[in-house]
Enzyme design. Structure first.
Site, short mmCIF file in Angstrom:
data_model
loop_
_atom_site.label_atom_id
_atom_site.label_comp_id
_atom_site.label_asym_id
_atom_site.label_seq_id
_atom_site.Cartn_x
_atom_site.Cartn_y
_atom_site.Cartn_z
N TYR A 160 -3.26 -10.10 -7.74
CA TYR A 160 -4.12 -9.27 -6.88
C TYR A 160 -5.38 -8.80 -7.61
O TYR A 160 -6.15 -8.04 -7.06
CB TYR A 160 -3.34 -8.06 -6.35
CG TYR A 160 -2.20 -8.46 -5.45
CD1 TYR A 160 -2.43 -8.86 -4.14
CD2 TYR A 160 -0.90 -8.49 -5.93
CE1 TYR A 160 -1.40 -9.27 -3.33
CE2 TYR A 160 0.15 -8.90 -5.11
CZ TYR A 160 -0.11 -9.28 -3.81
OH TYR A 160 0.92 -9.69 -3.00
N TYR A 212 -1.21 -7.66 4.28
CA TYR A 212 -0.88 -6.26 3.99
C TYR A 212 -1.51 -5.82 2.66
O TYR A 212 -1.50 -4.64 2.32
CB TYR A 212 0.64 -6.06 3.94
CG TYR A 212 1.30 -6.37 2.62
CD1 TYR A 212 1.51 -7.67 2.21
CD2 TYR A 212 1.70 -5.35 1.76
CE1 TYR A 212 2.11 -7.96 1.00
CE2 TYR A 212 2.30 -5.63 0.54
CZ TYR A 212 2.50 -6.94 0.17
OH TYR A 212 3.08 -7.21 -1.05
N ARG A 213 -2.10 -6.77 1.93
CA ARG A 213 -2.57 -6.49 0.56
C ARG A 213 -3.40 -7.70 0.14
O ARG A 213 -3.10 -8.80 0.58
CB ARG A 213 -1.33 -6.41 -0.32
CG ARG A 213 -1.51 -5.99 -1.73
CD ARG A 213 -0.13 -5.98 -2.37
NE ARG A 213 -0.15 -5.49 -3.72
CZ ARG A 213 0.91 -5.48 -4.52
NH1 ARG A 213 2.06 -5.95 -4.10
NH2 ARG A 213 0.83 -5.01 -5.74
#
Ligand code: ADP
Length: 517
Positions: free
Chosen positions: A90, A463-464
């Site tokens: 991420y 969601y991310r």
């Protein structure tokens, strides 16, 4: 990595900002060499040079964070807060905006536990291993909810809506009470913490008036310096039920069978249905199986499944509580599945005194899933595409088929799972790649964009997101001409008019840095 200055800041202005930071934390906690900057790169990113910190500064207390934020305002230096910076897949420790100074809070490692109520308050630097050690060494009758990369921090993970595998796995939902340094250097405590010395800060989730807690999750509206979290009381037993599904199409009915049990609370954790590559990529490398180009062919998939005794999909359920209850629940679940399929289920029980499974489902931190990054050899990496779906077998199956076809089209190996929340599914698609393979890196980028556009067509989104894709994903949330993004930018302007805290996080830039208002 060579120095990239913060936008609009001259070399001498930058030096004087770093000197000001050093006056707060001490010279040795300001990191500014090429080697230091390398430490804060996104080693899992496709293009590390796209997100480069200019320096890092490591405070030891919330007061130092306040002082640094005030100085950053004065000197107009964007700060990128990290807890431990292990958010692999991420963005790791790297900022969205190159030239930002990383605010590295990994030195802040205080833990305080209210044992009676099962609540812990952690500072950002507390990792899952730290909290595990604390709980074990103090014989605390609670378990933590670790993640696959337990090297990361409890706070950073919850603030990015990371998930664990116990009934307390929705970490953003289990946080209760934040201490936050605001973009102007002020400090607030959320919920009951708004009353000084409240004994209920980490017990009642809301306080009085609007509750701002979730506003600091996946946002850039403040820097969290303390985070309260509820821990799960140690269970008396865990019953495990593991099952292999032979056919790819089994996904649909399996979801329709599990969903009502998840909704009713019969199953308390988020069960995940994952494919054969999950195990194979951790335990072996691709070249152990196949040397060819393109996605792994059917016969190789069969060989992998045979070697590890896997179905196309595997389901691992865990039931927590007194043995009378977990055993009875397991009977109900097995009966329900038996009405749909003759596939066998493996069942076992753990009770107090037995050795615990070395797995996050048993509250034990691990890091070995990180080994999957080595699947392709070279400097291995992965990025995730994780849309949220409705809890419908038919829709999940269609999503899988679309995605699987895309993996094949782009010559990637399918690595997917479907985790059932109480009312939704999170479909995690892991894209494993070798950063040293230029062609593969270029394909991954196009592949990712194709996945986003397919999902957007179905009105699904993530969601991310990885720092590289935060704008892309924020853009897919398009109701009423992106009203939410416009609102986020308005709020950013009000709270952080100079765009000091984490510009670009979740697509929020503020108008000073070009955000849509
Ligand atoms: P971990 O410590 O689990 O590795 P990171 O430090 O990489 O997590 O942070 C994950 C994400 O959450 C990053 O985008 C980071 O900017 C944000 N974040 C982490 N800690 C904080 C914090 N204390 N306050 C605000 N945002 C944070």
């Amino acid at each position: 990595m060579q120095l990239v200055l913060p936008p609009g800041i001259s070399a001498s202005a930058f030096d004087s900002a770093l000197r000001a930071f050093a006056s707060v934390v001490g010279e040795k906690w300001v990191f500014k060499t090429d080697q230091d900057r390398d430490t804060y790169l996104d080693h899992f990113g496709f293009d590390q040079s796209a997100h480069v910190a200019s320096a890092a500064v490591a405070p030891s207390s919330a007061e130092e964070v306040q002082a640094l934020v005030r100085l950053a305002n004065e000197h107009n230096i964007p700060l990128w807060p990290i807890s431990r910076g292990k958010n692999f897949g991420y963005g790791s420790a790297a900022p969205v905006l190159s030239g930002s100074v990383v605010l590295d809070m990994s030195r802040m490692k205080k833990i305080s536990m209210d044992v009676e109520n099962g609540v812990v308050v952690v500072e950002p630097g507390v990792g899952f291993y730290d909290l595990y050690d604390y709980v074990e060494e103090n014989n605390v009758p609670y378990w933590i909810s670790p993640i696959g990369n337990s090297w990361g921090s409890v706070a950073g993970n919850a603030l990015d809506r990371g998930v664990g595998y116990t009934p307390y796995g929705d970490h953003a939902d289990k946080l209760c009470g934040l201490e936050v340094v605001m973009p102007d250097g002020d400090m607030i405590r959320t919920g009951m913490g708004a009353m000084a010395d409240s004994p209920c800060w980490n017990l009642h989730p809301y306080g009085f008036g609007p509750n701002w807690e979730q506003m600091f999750v996946q946002s850039n509206f403040g820097i969290v310096t303390k985070l309260g979290m509820w821990l799960m009381p140690k269970p008396e037993s865990i019953v495990n039920i593991d099952m292999e599904l032979d056919q790819a199409d089994d996904l649909g009915w399996a979801i329709d069978t599990l969903a009502p049990m998840r909704r009713s609370g019969l199953i308390q954790q988020n069960p995940s249905i994952g494919n054969w590559l999950r195990a194979a990529a951790v335990l072996t490398s691709r070249t152990d199986w196949y040397d060819g180009k393109g996605s792994i062919p059917e016969e190789v998939i069969s060989a992998i499944r045979q070697r590890f005794n896997l179905g196309w999909w595997s389901i691992n359920l865990r039931l927590y509580g007194p043995a009378e209850i977990t055993e009875a629940t397991a009977n109900v679940i097995q009966k329900t599945f038996a009405a749909r399929t003759a596939y066998p289920m493996r069942r076992g029980i753990w009770t107090e005194g037995m050795p615990r499974e070395v797995q996050p489902t048993s509250g034990v931190p691990i890091t070995f899933p990180l080994a999957n990054a080595g699947w392709h050899g070279g400097r291995g990496s992965h990025v995730g595409f994780s849309p949220v779906l409705p809890q419908s077998g038919e829709k999940a199956l269609a999503q899988f088929q679309r995605t699987f076809a895309r993996y094949n089209e782009f010559g990637m190996d399918y690595h997917g799972s479907f985790a059932l929340g109480e009312r939704h599914i999170t479909n995690v698609n892991q894209v494993l790649f070798n950063k040293d393979d230029k062609d593969m890196v270029e394909r991954v980028d196009r592949f990712f964009s194709a996945l986003v556009s397919d999902a957007t067509e179905q009105r699904y989104s993530e969601y991310r997101a990885h720092i590289e894709y935060m704008d892309l994903i924020a853009d897919s949330y398009d109701f009423n001409n992106h009203a939410q993004l416009r609102w986020n930018n308005k709020l950013k302007d009000a709270l952080d008019p100079k765009g000091i805290i984490a510009p670009g996080k979740s697509g929020i830039w503020g108008s000073v840095r070009g955000g849509r208002a």
